[in-house]
Design a protein around this motif. Structure first.
Motif, short mmCIF file in Angstrom:
data_model
loop_
_atom_site.label_atom_id
_atom_site.label_comp_id
_atom_site.label_asym_id
_atom_site.label_seq_id
_atom_site.Cartn_x
_atom_site.Cartn_y
_atom_site.Cartn_z
N TYR A 199 -5.00 2.85 7.50
CA TYR A 199 -3.56 3.37 7.22
C TYR A 199 -2.91 3.53 8.78
O TYR A 199 -1.72 3.58 9.18
N ARG A 259 -10.62 3.55 5.70
CA ARG A 259 -9.21 4.03 5.09
C ARG A 259 -8.48 4.41 6.32
O ARG A 259 -7.21 4.12 6.48
N PHE A 290 0.82 -1.23 -0.02
CA PHE A 290 0.09 0.00 -0.04
C PHE A 290 0.83 1.34 -0.05
O PHE A 290 0.38 2.47 -0.25
N ASP A 348 -7.74 1.44 -2.61
CA ASP A 348 -8.17 2.31 -1.59
C ASP A 348 -9.51 2.75 -1.70
O ASP A 348 -10.03 2.88 -2.59
N PRO A 366 -2.75 -2.70 -5.03
CA PRO A 366 -3.47 -2.28 -3.98
C PRO A 366 -4.73 -1.23 -4.26
O PRO A 366 -4.76 -0.60 -5.20
N PRO A 399 -2.29 4.08 -4.69
CA PRO A 399 -3.25 3.14 -5.06
C PRO A 399 -4.48 3.66 -5.90
O PRO A 399 -4.85 4.88 -5.50
#
Length: 134
Positions: free
Chosen positions: A68, A64, A45, A56, A54, A95
């Protein structure tokens, strides 16, 4: 407001924020060529590992943000700065994004090279779960 009251308010808000998010499931196609480790998923990622594609979710205060924060220890600002530097130096692109969890499930279920994430309560049988971020 007194200091004990401020502390109580801060703790209450923290507890409510923690309770408001679901666990995040990292997902791949059932026929994915690799089943990467947690560290490898972070590298994928961040554009450092290209073994899978990847994907998102759009927007920030969603799965999200939790994904992260837990996986790469980066917040939205740090992530934007990271990708700006990578793009500027020609070392990669962020991504691809999809608009929502349903689109994420559709994309990962139809692409053996894709890797993504959704709230664990959105999972269905079309994808394989690699691990859950709590």
């Amino acid at each position: 407001m007194t200091t004990p009251m401020r502390l109580f308010s801060a703790l209450l808000l923290s507890a409510l924020a923690a309770a408001s998010h679901a666990d995040v499931a990292v997902i791949v196609h059932p026929d994915a060529p690799d089943t990467p480790s947690v560290a490898a998923v972070a590298s994928i990622f961040l554009g450092l590992d290209r073994s899978l594609a990847p994907t998102d979710l759009q927007g920030w205060p969603t799965a999200r943000e939790h994904f992260y924060r837990e996986l790469t220890r980066k917040n939205e600002g740090q992530l934007k700065s990271y990708w700006a530097a990578r793009i500027f130096t020609g070392k990669g692109r962020p991504p691809r994004t999809v608009k929502d969890q349903s689109a994420m499930l559709d994309y990962v279920a139809s692409n053996p090279q894709a890797i993504g994430y959704v709230d664990s309560d959105a999972l269905d049988e079309r994808v394989q779960v690699l691990f859950i971020l709590r």
